[in-house]
Motif scaffolding. Structure first.
Motif, PDB file in Angstrom:
ATOM      1  N   UNK A 280      36.164  59.280  75.476  1.00 40.39           N
ATOM      2  CA  UNK A 280      35.600  59.812  76.213  1.00 40.39           C
ATOM      3  C   UNK A 280      34.612  58.646  76.609  1.00 40.39           C
ATOM      4  N   UNK A 281      34.539  56.538  76.377  1.00 43.91           N
ATOM      5  CA  UNK A 281      33.433  55.499  76.989  1.00 43.91           C
ATOM      6  C   UNK A 281      34.107  56.089  78.366  1.00 43.91           C
TER       7      UNK A 281
ATOM      8  N   UNK B  20      36.116  63.837  69.652  1.00 43.94           N
ATOM      9  CA  UNK B  20      35.847  62.357  69.882  1.00 43.94           C
ATOM     10  C   UNK B  20      35.201  61.706  70.059  1.00 43.94           C
ATOM     11  N   UNK B  21      34.886  60.165  70.054  1.00 46.09           N
ATOM     12  CA  UNK B  21      33.798  59.894  70.507  1.00 46.09           C
ATOM     13  C   UNK B  21      34.082  58.572  71.077  1.00 46.09           C
ATOM     14  N   UNK B  22      33.248  58.136  71.802  1.00 46.92           N
ATOM     15  CA  UNK B  22      33.230  56.272  71.534  1.00 46.92           C
ATOM     16  C   UNK B  22      34.904  56.044  72.346  1.00 46.92           C
ATOM     17  N   UNK B  23      35.618  54.678  71.576  1.00 49.07           N
ATOM     18  CA  UNK B  23      37.121  54.276  72.276  1.00 49.07           C
ATOM     19  C   UNK B  23      37.864  55.403  71.465  1.00 49.07           C
ATOM     20  N   UNK B  24      37.526  56.122  70.823  1.00 46.26           N
ATOM     21  CA  UNK B  24      39.187  56.970  70.454  1.00 46.26           C
ATOM     22  C   UNK B  24      39.697  58.224  71.535  1.00 46.26           C
ATOM     23  N   UNK B  25      41.117  58.033  71.440  1.00 47.07           N
ATOM     24  CA  UNK B  25      42.027  58.507  72.645  1.00 47.07           C
ATOM     25  C   UNK B  25      42.121  60.095  72.249  1.00 47.07           C
TER      26      UNK B  25
ATOM     27  N   UNK C 135      30.420  66.823  76.224  1.00 49.22           N
ATOM     28  CA  UNK C 135      29.146  66.837  76.540  1.00 49.22           C
ATOM     29  C   UNK C 135      28.219  65.388  76.566  1.00 49.22           C
ATOM     30  N   UNK C 136      28.202  65.411  77.996  1.00 52.37           N
ATOM     31  CA  UNK C 136      27.601  64.317  78.626  1.00 52.37           C
ATOM     32  C   UNK C 136      26.712  63.675  77.495  1.00 52.37           C
ATOM     33  N   UNK C 137      25.419  64.536  77.082  1.00 47.70           N
ATOM     34  CA  UNK C 137      24.793  63.983  76.118  1.00 47.70           C
ATOM     35  C   UNK C 137      24.419  62.924  75.087  1.00 47.70           C
ATOM     36  N   UNK C 138      25.749  64.250  74.027  1.00 46.00           N
ATOM     37  CA  UNK C 138      26.584  63.525  72.953  1.00 46.00           C
ATOM     38  C   UNK C 138      27.410  62.175  73.074  1.00 46.00           C
ATOM     39  N   UNK C 139      28.067  62.098  74.321  1.00 50.33           N
ATOM     40  CA  UNK C 139      29.554  61.496  74.589  1.00 50.33           C
ATOM     41  C   UNK C 139      30.323  62.162  74.175  1.00 50.33           C
ATOM     42  N   UNK C 140      30.676  62.615  73.466  1.00 48.25           N
ATOM     43  CA  UNK C 140      31.529  63.202  73.345  1.00 48.25           C
ATOM     44  C   UNK C 140      32.101  64.070  73.260  1.00 48.25           C
ATOM     45  N   UNK C 141      33.666  64.277  72.630  1.00 50.36           N
ATOM     46  CA  UNK C 141      34.685  65.556  73.926  1.00 50.36           C
ATOM     47  C   UNK C 141      35.554  66.229  72.403  1.00 50.36           C
ATOM     48  N   UNK C 142      34.518  67.936  72.679  1.00 50.43           N
ATOM     49  CA  UNK C 142      35.596  68.477  71.147  1.00 50.43           C
ATOM     50  C   UNK C 142      36.429  69.288  71.904  1.00 50.43           C
TER      51      UNK C 142
END
Length: 193
Positions: free
Chosen positions: A185-186, A167-172, A146-153
């Motif tokens: 995600x970053x 997963x968001x930010x610097x989470x692997x 999800x590019x809008x939320x900058x997250x990967x589910x």
């Protein structure tokens, strides 16, 4: 946009042989042809980045782009994911076919990736409809990027249903299908201008 040259619903067999003389991509939704608009430049860049990352860890023949999968619905339905990781059995089943379509008779892919396109309807389709459809096919992992939320589910198949982890930010990103995957995600959403 839904298209139909007739008022009756198409079967999967009719859909698989349908040719309107263009290179337009369609999904079959409840027997209706639904035109797939071109992806945004950002979504294409994300899909390419994922493809290149997957290629570091997986054999080329297990990575599928521009393929489709038959899913359960009231009538025959297909989806055109942004990226698929095939099982060896699914890759074998597709060998020699004239079209990269994973039908219900074939083993499901191991992983399906959808990059969410802008718009409310696209979000509903990726987070709700495809979530249910891919779960019904027993696909081991479904990634909603999800590019809008900058997250990967990452939706992982566990005992008959998906367990979702965001997963968001610097989470692997943790994947059971591609355990070596290292992008966060970053990093995923950092795109070259």
């Amino acid at each position: 946009m839904t298209l139909s040259s007739t008022h009756r619903k198409l079967t999967l067999e009719e859909y698989l042989t349908y040719d309107d003389g263009t290179d337009t991509r369609y999904e079959l939704v409840d027997g209706e042809l639904v035109e797939m608009p071109p992806e945004t430049r950002q979504n294409n860049a994300i899909a390419v980045k994922l493809l290149l990352e997957f290629a570091r860890y997986l054999p080329q023949q297990l990575i599928a782009w521009n393929a489709e999968i038959e899913v359960s619905g009231r009538l025959a339905n297909t989806r055109c994911p942004d990226l698929l990781i095939l099982t060896p059995e699914a890759a074998t089943a597709l060998e020699g076919t004239s079209r990269a379509t994973i039908t219900r008779e074939m083993p499901p892919p191991a992983l399906v990736v959808e990059v969410v396109s802008p718009g409310v309807n696209n979000r509903i389709r990726d987070y709700r409809h495809k979530h249910t459809e891919y779960a019904a096919r027993c696909i081991a992992e479904y990634w909603i990027v999800d590019p809008q939320e900058k997250q990967i589910t990452v939706c992982q198949w566990v005992e008959g249903a998906y367990t979702d982890r965001v997963f968001q930010g610097g989470d692997r990103v943790i994947s059971h299908i591609v355990p070596e995957f290292t992008l966060t995600p970053d990093q995923m959403f950092e795109l070259q201008a």
